[in-house]
Scaffold this motif. Structure first.
Motif: not given
Length: 305
Positions: A272-285
């Protein structure tokens, strides 16, 4: 198979193993959380490498690689402490304080630190494009550390330390890679894999027993420990070396970029963890910077030119 031949192998020959290895390494963060929540970090790491050793040992004997391990046991066992014992313990502690998805994204920096350590220790050349990749990757890490814990709503006071533990673990992996290139080149991969797990098991034996939980862990925790030892460590090592042989080192390295996708998905589905757009963006960087810093993108650009 040579590296050049492996690099030209058709995708159908290695894609299945590539996806399976990514799924297994992505699952290691889930199983670490499930095991460490009852066993604690050190017993979790200790059991992981001990059971992995028991799994790999008969395969080592059957493949006739025991003589190689016996001749070179000192550098192999030492490499296991750096490449398995310390980072496994650090991650087992970290996943108790941050999400498994976030820890897996930070794990994607392994090639990033690997390029930097190889430059410092082995004198690997880093051109301007690769330096730009290092800067971009570390920028992604800084941005992730800046906002990710607050964005996900962490309540733990140790979230910052946990992220630092993940980065220290990835540094250990990077040092371990350069150590392997320096001292273990030419040794049979199965001997190195089995011996490194044995070395890690010996290093963690006393700390694991010292911190063994007073209350007996349940079947769920034991199942997670067995899964991470056999599937995510023992079988994953075999798949990894097969992938290097069939697809080449560069494609094998790309597993690091896909594993977080599986880890994030497992965390969402089962924890049940959360994933934020910020995590996705930083992961892409981070992934983009890693691709540049390892020379994967630069090599392809040069080939096109």
């Amino acid at each position: 198979m040579s590296a050049a031949a492996a690099a030209g192998a058709p995708a159908r020959d290695w894609l299945g193993e590539f996806l399976l290895l990514s799924a297994l390494w992505g699952a290691s963060f889930l199983f670490m959380r499930m095991g460490a929540s009852e066993f604690g970090p050190l017993p979790t790491a200790g059991l992981r490498v001990a059971l992995a050793t028991l799994f790999l040992w008969p395969i080592l004997l059957r493949q006739g690689q025991w003589p190689a391990l016996r001749r070179h046991w000192k550098p192999i066992l030492l490499g296991g402490i750096v490449n398995s014992a310390v980072p496994f313990a650090l991650y087992a502690w970290a996943v108790l304080h941050i999400t498994t998805g976030l820890s897996s994204i930070l794990n994607a920096t392994v090639p990033l630190f690997g390029a930097l350590v190889a430059w410092i220790w082995l004198g690997d050349r880093i051109g301007r494009l690769r330096w730009a990749g290092l800067a971009l990757g570390f920028l992604g890490v800084a941005l992730l550390a800046w906002r990710a814990p607050a964005a996900i709503g962490f309540k733990s006071d140790h979230a910052g330390w946990a992220m630092g533990a993940c980065l220290l673990a990835t540094t250990c992996y990077a040092v371990g890679a350069s150590y392997t290139r320096r001292y273990l080149v030419g040794l049979p991969p199965l001997a190195t894999a089995t011996g490194s797990q044995l070395g890690a098991a010996l290093a963690l034996a006393v700390p694991a027993l010292w911190t063994w939980p007073s209350q007996a862990p349940g079947l769920r925790a034991w199942a997670a420990i067995i899964a991470i030892a056999v599937l995510c460590t023992g079988i994953a090592y075999i798949l990894y070396f097969r992938l290097i042989a069939h697809a080449g080192p560069s494609r094998a390295l790309a597993v690091t970029f896909l594993a977080p996708v599986f880890a994030v998905a497992y965390g969402v589905l089962f924890l049940g963890e959360s994933v934020t757009p910020w995590m996705v963006l930083c992961g892409g960087i981070i992934v983009g910077g890693t691709l540049l810093s390892t020379g994967l993108v630069g090599a392809r650009l040069r080939k096109r030119v």
